[in-house]
Motif scaffolding. Structure first.
Motif, PDB file in Angstrom:
ATOM      1  N   LEU A  26     -17.777 -47.263  -1.710  1.00 16.31           N
ATOM      2  CA  LEU A  26     -18.143 -45.868  -1.961  1.00 16.31           C
ATOM      3  C   LEU A  26     -18.752 -45.717  -3.357  1.00 16.31           C
ATOM      4  O   LEU A  26     -19.841 -45.158  -3.516  1.00 16.31           O
ATOM      5  CB  LEU A  26     -16.912 -44.957  -1.819  1.00 16.31           C
ATOM      6  CG  LEU A  26     -17.076 -43.520  -2.306  1.00 16.31           C
ATOM      7  CD1 LEU A  26     -18.033 -42.743  -1.410  1.00 16.31           C
ATOM      8  CD2 LEU A  26     -15.724 -42.822  -2.363  1.00 16.31           C
ATOM      9  N   TYR A  27     -18.058 -46.229  -4.368  1.00 12.93           N
ATOM     10  CA  TYR A  27     -18.528 -46.090  -5.741  1.00 12.93           C
ATOM     11  C   TYR A  27     -19.771 -46.935  -6.011  1.00 12.93           C
ATOM     12  O   TYR A  27     -20.683 -46.478  -6.712  1.00 12.93           O
ATOM     13  CB  TYR A  27     -17.408 -46.412  -6.736  1.00 12.93           C
ATOM     14  CG  TYR A  27     -16.408 -45.280  -6.867  1.00 12.93           C
ATOM     15  CD1 TYR A  27     -16.475 -44.380  -7.923  1.00 12.93           C
ATOM     16  CD2 TYR A  27     -15.408 -45.099  -5.920  1.00 12.93           C
ATOM     17  CE1 TYR A  27     -15.574 -43.341  -8.042  1.00 12.93           C
ATOM     18  CE2 TYR A  27     -14.503 -44.067  -6.024  1.00 12.93           C
ATOM     19  CZ  TYR A  27     -14.582 -43.183  -7.086  1.00 12.93           C
ATOM     20  OH  TYR A  27     -13.688 -42.144  -7.186  1.00 12.93           O
ATOM     21  N   ALA A  29     -22.105 -47.676  -3.874  1.00 14.42           N
ATOM     22  CA  ALA A  29     -23.229 -46.965  -3.247  1.00 14.42           C
ATOM     23  C   ALA A  29     -23.661 -45.778  -4.109  1.00 14.42           C
ATOM     24  O   ALA A  29     -24.856 -45.545  -4.308  1.00 14.42           O
ATOM     25  CB  ALA A  29     -22.851 -46.504  -1.842  1.00 14.42           C
ATOM     26  N   ALA A  30     -22.700 -45.047  -4.632  1.00 14.69           N
ATOM     27  CA  ALA A  30     -23.025 -43.890  -5.468  1.00 14.69           C
ATOM     28  C   ALA A  30     -23.717 -44.306  -6.767  1.00 14.69           C
ATOM     29  O   ALA A  30     -24.613 -43.612  -7.242  1.00 14.69           O
ATOM     30  CB  ALA A  30     -21.758 -43.101  -5.777  1.00 14.69           C
ATOM     31  N   LEU A  31     -23.304 -45.432  -7.327  1.00 15.77           N
ATOM     32  CA  LEU A  31     -23.838 -45.901  -8.613  1.00 15.77           C
ATOM     33  C   LEU A  31     -25.108 -46.745  -8.479  1.00 15.77           C
ATOM     34  O   LEU A  31     -25.729 -47.092  -9.486  1.00 15.77           O
ATOM     35  CB  LEU A  31     -22.774 -46.725  -9.350  1.00 15.77           C
ATOM     36  CG  LEU A  31     -21.571 -45.959  -9.884  1.00 15.77           C
ATOM     37  CD1 LEU A  31     -20.449 -46.918 -10.263  1.00 15.77           C
ATOM     38  CD2 LEU A  31     -21.974 -45.087 -11.058  1.00 15.77           C
ATOM     39  N   SER A  33     -28.257 -46.436  -7.864  1.00 11.60           N
ATOM     40  CA  SER A  33     -29.511 -46.093  -8.545  1.00 11.60           C
ATOM     41  C   SER A  33     -29.428 -46.292 -10.060  1.00 11.60           C
ATOM     42  O   SER A  33     -30.454 -46.369 -10.730  1.00 11.60           O
ATOM     43  CB  SER A  33     -29.933 -44.657  -8.222  1.00 11.60           C
ATOM     44  OG  SER A  33     -28.992 -43.740  -8.750  1.00 11.60           O
ATOM     45  N   LEU A 114     -23.311 -39.849 -11.318  1.00 16.27           N
ATOM     46  CA  LEU A 114     -23.241 -40.559 -10.035  1.00 16.27           C
ATOM     47  C   LEU A 114     -21.786 -40.911  -9.715  1.00 16.27           C
ATOM     48  O   LEU A 114     -21.340 -40.784  -8.569  1.00 16.27           O
ATOM     49  CB  LEU A 114     -24.100 -41.827 -10.086  1.00 16.27           C
ATOM     50  CG  LEU A 114     -25.576 -41.607 -10.420  1.00 16.27           C
ATOM     51  CD1 LEU A 114     -26.269 -42.945 -10.640  1.00 16.27           C
ATOM     52  CD2 LEU A 114     -26.258 -40.790  -9.338  1.00 16.27           C
ATOM     53  N   TRP A 115     -21.048 -41.340 -10.739  1.00 15.52           N
ATOM     54  CA  TRP A 115     -19.621 -41.625 -10.587  1.00 15.52           C
ATOM     55  C   TRP A 115     -18.880 -40.339 -10.209  1.00 15.52           C
ATOM     56  O   TRP A 115     -18.017 -40.351  -9.335  1.00 15.52           O
ATOM     57  CB  TRP A 115     -19.063 -42.219 -11.887  1.00 15.52           C
ATOM     58  CG  TRP A 115     -17.591 -42.422 -11.851  1.00 15.52           C
ATOM     59  CD1 TRP A 115     -16.938 -43.529 -11.383  1.00 15.52           C
ATOM     60  CD2 TRP A 115     -16.587 -41.510 -12.276  1.00 15.52           C
ATOM     61  NE1 TRP A 115     -15.569 -43.341 -11.496  1.00 15.52           N
ATOM     62  CE2 TRP A 115     -15.338 -42.106 -12.048  1.00 15.52           C
ATOM     63  CE3 TRP A 115     -16.620 -40.230 -12.840  1.00 15.52           C
ATOM     64  CZ2 TRP A 115     -14.139 -41.478 -12.353  1.00 15.52           C
ATOM     65  CZ3 TRP A 115     -15.427 -39.602 -13.147  1.00 15.52           C
ATOM     66  CH2 TRP A 115     -14.210 -40.228 -12.898  1.00 15.52           C
ATOM     67  N   THR A 117     -19.995 -37.858  -8.569  1.00 13.95           N
ATOM     68  CA  THR A 117     -20.292 -37.582  -7.159  1.00 13.95           C
ATOM     69  C   THR A 117     -19.353 -38.378  -6.248  1.00 13.95           C
ATOM     70  O   THR A 117     -18.797 -37.827  -5.297  1.00 13.95           O
ATOM     71  CB  THR A 117     -21.765 -37.926  -6.836  1.00 13.95           C
ATOM     72  OG1 THR A 117     -22.599 -37.089  -7.642  1.00 13.95           O
ATOM     73  CG2 THR A 117     -22.088 -37.720  -5.372  1.00 13.95           C
ATOM     74  N   ALA A 118     -19.172 -39.649  -6.541  1.00 12.68           N
ATOM     75  CA  ALA A 118     -18.261 -40.481  -5.741  1.00 12.68           C
ATOM     76  C   ALA A 118     -16.831 -39.971  -5.870  1.00 12.68           C
ATOM     77  O   ALA A 118     -16.094 -39.905  -4.880  1.00 12.68           O
ATOM     78  CB  ALA A 118     -18.350 -41.943  -6.177  1.00 12.68           C
ATOM     79  N   GLN A 119     -16.452 -39.608  -7.073  1.00 18.98           N
ATOM     80  CA  GLN A 119     -15.101 -39.102  -7.331  1.00 18.98           C
ATOM     81  C   GLN A 119     -14.859 -37.828  -6.514  1.00 18.98           C
ATOM     82  O   GLN A 119     -13.829 -37.684  -5.844  1.00 18.98           O
ATOM     83  CB  GLN A 119     -14.956 -38.833  -8.835  1.00 18.98           C
ATOM     84  CG  GLN A 119     -13.587 -38.536  -9.306  1.00 18.98           C
ATOM     85  CD  GLN A 119     -12.708 -39.766  -9.472  1.00 18.98           C
ATOM     86  OE1 GLN A 119     -13.070 -40.873  -9.074  1.00 18.98           O
ATOM     87  NE2 GLN A 119     -11.557 -39.567 -10.019  1.00 18.98           N
ATOM     88  N   ARG A 121     -16.498 -36.805  -3.863  1.00 16.51           N
ATOM     89  CA  ARG A 121     -16.530 -37.126  -2.429  1.00 16.51           C
ATOM     90  C   ARG A 121     -15.184 -37.680  -1.959  1.00 16.51           C
ATOM     91  O   ARG A 121     -14.654 -37.270  -0.927  1.00 16.51           O
ATOM     92  CB  ARG A 121     -17.641 -38.130  -2.151  1.00 16.51           C
ATOM     93  CG  ARG A 121     -17.820 -38.436  -0.702  1.00 16.51           C
ATOM     94  CD  ARG A 121     -19.040 -39.293  -0.461  1.00 16.51           C
ATOM     95  NE  ARG A 121     -19.063 -39.727   0.918  1.00 16.51           N
ATOM     96  CZ  ARG A 121     -19.718 -40.769   1.339  1.00 16.51           C
ATOM     97  NH1 ARG A 121     -20.443 -41.485   0.514  1.00 16.51           N
ATOM     98  NH2 ARG A 121     -19.677 -41.109   2.608  1.00 16.51           N
TER      99      ARG A 121
END
Length: 161
Positions: A26-27, A29-31, A33, A114-115, A117-119, A121
């Motif tokens: 998950l993380y 994928a979010a990171l 980019s 971005l982190w 966003t994962a957090q 989610r």
């Protein structure tokens, strides 16, 4: 009343590793980019947190619950990419302090949303309080002494008999 949980596998280590791999996916994928992996982001976050007094490699390894060879392997790509610098200690040249470079601070700052966003989610799926409880339980495990003797966990936990 809840039905009892049926456990197919009672191995705590296996369950934790499965969950760790899922969260890493998950993380990561979010990171993606940002060009950082979750592990690299965690290392940069720990260095950033200690920016007033740059940690030594040993300090960093202890804080991240890694051995020194593993932290060294994880720091090499960050150093190669110019995100961190290893600075010799003036008093003890055997010790090296780990600092964020200007480029490292910039990359970390760009990756932070971005982190987040994962957090968000994870917490929206799992629950904010449940996530906080999970972090507390995992911190108890991570901060336990290396020798898993009878007093391995805090007094609120009973040791196995």
């Amino acid at each position: 009343m809840r039905a009892p949980v049926v456990e197919n596998n009672r191995c705590n280590c296996a369950a934790l590793r499965k969950a760790s791999r899922r969260l890493s996916q998950l993380y990561d994928a979010a990171l993606a980019s940002s060009g950082l992996k979750a592990t690299q982001f965690a290392i940069l976050a720990e260095i950033e947190r200690r920016q007033e007094a740059a940690p030594t490699m040993r300090d960093l390894a202890d804080a991240l619950v890694m051995d020194q060879s593993t932290i060294g392997q994880n720091l090499r790509p960050l150093e190669r990419d110019g995100l961190i610098a290893l600075v010799l200690d003036k008093a003890d040249r055997r010790r090296r302090h780990v600092t964020l470079t200007k480029h490292g601070r910039s990359r970390f700052a760009a990756a932070r949303p971005l982190w987040e966003t994962a957090q968000t989610r994870f917490e929206s799926h799992f629950g904010k309080q449940e996530a906080a409880n999970l972090r507390a339980a995992l911190s108890t495990i991570a901060e336990a002494p290396m020798d898993p003797g009878p007093s391995w966990f805090s007094p609120r936990h009973e040791s196995p008999r």
